[in-house]
Structures are given as structure tokens and as C-alpha cells.
Design a protein around this motif. Structure first.
Motif, PDB file in Angstrom:
ATOM      1  N   GLY A 112       0.812  -1.220   0.000  1.00 14.79           N
ATOM      2  CA  GLY A 112       0.000   0.000   0.000  1.00 14.79           C
ATOM      3  C   GLY A 112       0.843   1.265   0.000  1.00 14.79           C
ATOM      4  N   THR A 113       0.168   2.370   0.122  1.00 16.16           N
ATOM      5  CA  THR A 113       0.821   3.682   0.103  1.00 16.16           C
ATOM      6  C   THR A 113       1.641   3.913   1.356  1.00 16.16           C
ATOM      7  OG1 THR A 113      -0.925   4.565  -1.278  1.00 16.16           O
ATOM      8  CG2 THR A 113       0.335   6.170  -0.020  1.00 16.16           C
TER       9      THR A 113
ATOM     10  N   TYR B 158       3.102   8.428  -7.010  1.00 17.57           N
ATOM     11  CA  TYR B 158       4.146   7.643  -6.353  1.00 17.57           C
ATOM     12  C   TYR B 158       3.895   6.179  -6.679  1.00 17.57           C
ATOM     13  CZ  TYR B 158       0.153   6.729  -3.430  1.00 17.57           C
ATOM     14  OH  TYR B 158      -1.094   6.367  -3.022  1.00 17.57           O
TER      15      TYR B 158
ATOM     16  N   ALA C 181       3.113   2.588  -4.926  1.00 15.92           N
ATOM     17  CA  ALA C 181       2.746   1.921  -3.673  1.00 15.92           C
ATOM     18  C   ALA C 181       3.630   0.687  -3.484  1.00 15.92           C
ATOM     19  CB  ALA C 181       1.274   1.535  -3.709  1.00 15.92           C
TER      20      ALA C 181
ATOM     21  N   ALA D 273      -0.109  -3.331  -3.897  1.00 15.36           N
ATOM     22  CA  ALA D 273      -1.113  -2.267  -3.788  1.00 15.36           C
ATOM     23  C   ALA D 273      -2.444  -2.954  -3.510  1.00 15.36           C
ATOM     24  CB  ALA D 273      -1.178  -1.449  -5.072  1.00 15.36           C
ATOM     25  N   SER D 274      -3.247  -2.360  -2.650  1.00 15.20           N
ATOM     26  CA  SER D 274      -4.382  -3.126  -2.124  1.00 15.20           C
ATOM     27  C   SER D 274      -5.494  -3.330  -3.140  1.00 15.20           C
ATOM     28  CB  SER D 274      -4.925  -2.483  -0.853  1.00 15.20           C
ATOM     29  OG  SER D 274      -5.661  -1.333  -1.145  1.00 15.20           O
ATOM     30  N   GLU D 275      -5.519  -2.551  -4.226  1.00 14.64           N
ATOM     31  CA  GLU D 275      -6.523  -2.793  -5.270  1.00 14.64           C
ATOM     32  C   GLU D 275      -6.309  -4.160  -5.917  1.00 14.64           C
ATOM     33  OE1 GLU D 275      -4.374  -0.274  -5.157  1.00 14.64           O
ATOM     34  OE2 GLU D 275      -3.492   0.181  -7.121  1.00 14.64           O
TER      35      GLU D 275
ATOM     36  N   GLY E 114      -2.781  -1.147   1.977  1.00 10.94           N
ATOM     37  CA  GLY E 114      -3.236  -0.076   1.096  1.00 10.94           C
ATOM     38  C   GLY E 114      -4.640   0.347   1.483  1.00 10.94           C
ATOM     39  N   THR E 115      -4.977   1.580   1.203  1.00 13.32           N
ATOM     40  CA  THR E 115      -6.267   2.083   1.684  1.00 13.32           C
ATOM     41  C   THR E 115      -7.441   1.710   0.767  1.00 13.32           C
ATOM     42  OG1 THR E 115      -5.817   4.190   0.610  1.00 13.32           O
ATOM     43  CG2 THR E 115      -5.316   4.030   2.949  1.00 13.32           C
ATOM     44  N   ASP E 116      -7.146   1.315  -0.473  1.00 19.89           N
ATOM     45  CA  ASP E 116      -8.250   1.108  -1.428  1.00 19.89           C
ATOM     46  C   ASP E 116      -9.170  -0.042  -1.035  1.00 19.89           C
ATOM     47  OD1 ASP E 116      -7.285   3.236  -2.810  1.00 19.89           O
ATOM     48  OD2 ASP E 116      -6.517   2.104  -4.517  1.00 19.89           O
TER      49      ASP E 116
ATOM     50  N   SER F 190      -2.093   4.660   4.799  1.00 22.21           N
ATOM     51  CA  SER F 190      -1.861   6.099   4.714  1.00 22.21           C
ATOM     52  C   SER F 190      -2.324   6.587   3.354  1.00 22.21           C
ATOM     53  CB  SER F 190      -0.380   6.436   4.904  1.00 22.21           C
ATOM     54  OG  SER F 190       0.339   6.139   3.727  1.00 22.21           O
ATOM     55  N   MET F 191      -2.532   7.862   3.264  1.00 25.55           N
ATOM     56  CA  MET F 191      -2.971   8.459   2.003  1.00 25.55           C
ATOM     57  C   MET F 191      -1.791   9.015   1.225  1.00 25.55           C
ATOM     58  SD  MET F 191      -6.116   7.833   1.723  1.00 25.55           S
ATOM     59  CE  MET F 191      -6.604   8.922   0.377  1.00 25.55           C
TER      60      MET F 191
ATOM     61  N   LYS G  34     -13.428   3.839   2.963  1.00 26.03           N
ATOM     62  CA  LYS G  34     -12.752   4.970   2.324  1.00 26.03           C
ATOM     63  C   LYS G  34     -13.825   5.760   1.589  1.00 26.03           C
ATOM     64  CE  LYS G  34      -8.696   6.024  -0.497  1.00 26.03           C
ATOM     65  NZ  LYS G  34      -7.575   5.438  -1.266  1.00 26.03           N
TER      66      LYS G  34
HETATM   67  N1  LIG Z   1      -3.569   5.098  -0.301  1.00 24.85           N
HETATM   68  C1  LIG Z   1      -3.386   3.854  -0.778  1.00 24.85           C
HETATM   69  O1  LIG Z   1      -2.903   3.030  -0.053  1.00 24.85           O
HETATM   70  C2  LIG Z   1      -3.832   3.578  -2.182  1.00 24.85           C
HETATM   71  C3  LIG Z   1      -3.184   2.443  -2.890  1.00 24.85           C
HETATM   72  N2  LIG Z   1      -3.688   2.351  -4.221  1.00 24.85           N
HETATM   73  C4  LIG Z   1      -3.443   1.102  -2.196  1.00 24.85           C
HETATM   74  O2  LIG Z   1      -4.534   0.805  -1.794  1.00 24.85           O
HETATM   75  O3  LIG Z   1      -2.531   0.335  -2.105  1.00 24.85           O
END
Ligand SMILES: NC(=O)C[C@H](N)C(=O)O
Length: 331
Positions: A13-14, A28, A30, A60-62, A93-95, A119-120, A167
Motif C-alpha cells: 500500500g501507500t 508515487y 505503492a 497495492a491493495s486494489e 493499502g487504503t483502497d 496512509s494516504m 474509504k
Molecule cells: N492510499 C493507498 O494506499 C492507495 C493504494 N492504491 C493502495 O490501496 O494500495
């Protein structure tokens, strides 16, 4: 020596991201920085817990898959059984953080704190938010008063329930909100609680990751004006066991889609009515559609992606739509 022991499981993630310049808050890559480097970057973690890290994934969490969910949950469940582990933090990751947090909330049977954090902004950016978010996560995971409250998410100084939080805003650090409000706040290493989760979770769950090895296919189709049944039919043809309808309004379904969903239900596929309006309401059974008549399930207040998670877990235990609906009311 009498410090609590917290294990940080890193998934990418980020919060593990890196940009080319300090001004890159949103551009950036991730999932670049290894967990040991994240931990070494915050020596103050030692003031709240004895921490060690494990790199579970670096993604990356997506791109999180069902298999990733199972692997992670099994590792968390094994750790919380150890006497020398008092709490677990997952960097993510936040996604799809809200999906993983809810999954763990459903399948890991423990009272020990499990805290998911992201984190964002990448750590390389000005005013990066990952450092404080991670410090807060470790501090919550190390605290006795965080026990028994289900999986938690610490972002932006808030402590949210992993079940409720989503989110809701991108680009900003104030990204995560619960439709029903946060459980509390964490400030300078101390927790301030204001409410408790009302739904079943963790040690009170009927689900257990130790008994789950694979998850079925559950897909989400989006409702809008001029909707067609193409996506629903394609998902069914590709083996979906349940389809979450990310409906308009109160989970309403276009008249162009209703007959196909009835037909798919007749073939054994579970139809779960959710809504893409989910900032504090819930889908009412038999209101916009006659769910009893069609044998459909409503997702209660769960947004479509959380409804997918609960369906994944529930379908490992039952194929009965009444049971499924009970589970959607209770969790
Ligand atoms: N802010 C993030 O972490 C976004 C990133 N695309 C993720 O989910 O890995």
C-alpha cells in the motif's frame, strides 16, 4: 520486559509507498518500502510496545485477492494464539483496507486487538500521514482497553470499527469514515472511547479462518440509469455464487435487470441487494423490491464491497438464503 508485544504484518500500500520528490503527495509507487524500514523509521514505537515486523505481501491493495485474504487471516489467527503476542497491526493499502478489516473482523476468533492501518500519502511526501497512523495503530494494538472491540482501523487520529469504516474520500488524509461514527480517538498514545460495535465479531463470530481454505466467487455489479443485465449474466456464466447489486438509492433495481436476477436466483445464484448510497442509511427489505417473493437478500447497511466480503464468508457455511439474510442482519 513487561512491554506489550505487537507484531506488524505488512502487506504493501501507500504506507509503504515512495515518490520521486517530497512534493509528490499523490503520484508515487505503492508497496516499495519493506516493513523493517518502516519500523526503523519510527524509533518511538518502542515507547508503546516491543514490535517486530513480518512482510506478508508487498502489493497495492486494489490487487488484493480472495487468496490473499485467506493467507493473511490465517497468519493473524496463528499469531493471536501465541502467548507472546498481545496485539497485531496490519499495514495495508487504503483502497481495499475496509474489506480486509471486515474480513478479519468476521473470521479471526480473538479478543486481542487487531488494528489495520494505511496512509494516504507515501512516506517520502511532505506531511506524510503514515508515521502517525502507524504509531497510533501500534499504540492501540498494545492497549488492554482495545480488547474485545473487534478489528479496528486507526487513520487520521480516529479509531474506527473495521466493520463500519470505509474509504469515502480520496486524495485527502481525512479519507476514512464510518457511517455510524468512529468508536473513539487515539491521541499521544492514549485511547479515548465513545461507543462500541453492535454487531457480532471476532470471538463472538460463528466463522473461523482455521476452518476456511478457499472462498467462493462473489461479484459486484453497479446500478445506474440505462442499466443492462450484461454484467450480471457474465458473472453468473463465469461461476459467481452470489452477485452483489450495488444498487441506486435504496438498492433499487432497474426493470431491465429484474427478470435476469430472478432467473439467476432460480439457477441457485444468491442475489444480494446493496446500494452505492451508503453514508448512513441501509437497504430496507421488501421495500424497493419484493425480496421475500424473489428470495433475494438485502445487505443491510453494508456497502457493496463489504457485502461481498460477508457473502464470501457466509457461503462457506450455508447456501440457504434465509440463513444468509440472518447473517447479514447479525454481522
Ligand atoms: N492510499 C493507498 O494506499 C492507495 C493504494 N492504491 C493502495 O490501496 O494500495
Amino acid at each position: 520486559a513487561d512491554q506489550p508485544n505487537v507484531v506488524i504484518l505488512a502487506t504493501g500500500g501507500t504506507i509503504a509507498g515512495a515518490g520521486a520528490d517530497v512534493t509528490n503527495s499523490a503520484t508515487y509507487q505503492a508497496a516499495k518500502v519493506p516493513v523493517d524500514k518502516l519500523i526503523a523509521g519510527i524509533p518511538q514505537l518502542n515507547t508503546v510496545a516491543a514490535v517486530r515486523g513480518e512482510q506478508v505481501f508487498q502489493i497495492a491493495s486494489e490487487s488484493f485477492t480472495n487468496a490473499n485474504l485467506v493467507t493473511l487471516a490465517k497468519r493473524v489467527a496463528a499469531l493471536v494464539k501465541q502467548n507472546d503476542v498481545d496485539g497485531v497491526v496490519i499495514t495495508h493499502g487504503t483502497d481495499t483496507l475496509e474489506e480486509t478489516a471486515y474480513f478479519l473482523n468476521l473470521v479471526v476468533r480473538t479478543d486481542k486487538p487487531i488494528v489495520v492501518v494505511g496512509s494516504m500519502r507515501p512516506g517520502t511526501a511532505m506531511s506524510a500521514d503514515g508515521t502517525l497512523n502507524l504509531f497510533n495503530a501500534v499504540s492501540v494494538a498494545a492497549s488492554k482497553d482495545a480488547r474485545g472491540k473487534g478489528v479496528l482501523v486507526t487513520m487520521n487520529d480516529e479509531i474506527n470499527s473495521g466493520r463500519d469504516v470505509a474509504k469515502m474520500v480520496n486524495l485527502r488524509t481525512e479519507a476514512f469514515k464510518s457511517p455510524w461514527g468512529p468508536l473513539g480517538m487515539v491521541v499521544e498514545g492514549k485511547n479515548y472511547w465513545f461507543r462500541l460495535p453492535a454487531k457480532r465479531h471476532t470471538s463472538h463470530s460463528e466463522f473461523d479462518i482455521d476452518k476456511i481454505d478457499t472462498l467462493p466467487s462473489v461479484e459486484i455489479a453497479y446500478g445506474s440509469g440505462n442499466a443492462s443485465d450484461t454484467a450480471y449474466r457474465a458473472f453468473a456464466a463465469n461461476g459467481a455464487k452470489a452477485i452483489v447489486h450495488a444498487g441506486t438509492g435504496n438498492g433499487s433495481v432497474s426493470s431491465a435487470v429484474v427478470p435476469s436476477l430472478q432467473e439467476l436466483r432460480g439457477k441457485g445464484i444468491q442475489i444480494i441487494r446493496s446500494s452505492h448510497v451508503n453514508a448512513g442509511g441501509f437497504v430496507l427489505r421488501n421495500a424497493e423490491q419484493p425480496d421475500d417473493k424473489y428470495d433475494w437478500v438485502v445487505a443491510h447497511d453494508l456497502n457493496p464491497q463489504k457485502a461481498r466480503i460477508l457473502a464470501l464468508v457466509a457461503l462457506t457455511k450455508t447456501q440457504d438464503s434465509k440463513e444468509l439474510q440472518r447473517i447479514f442482519w447479525e454481522y
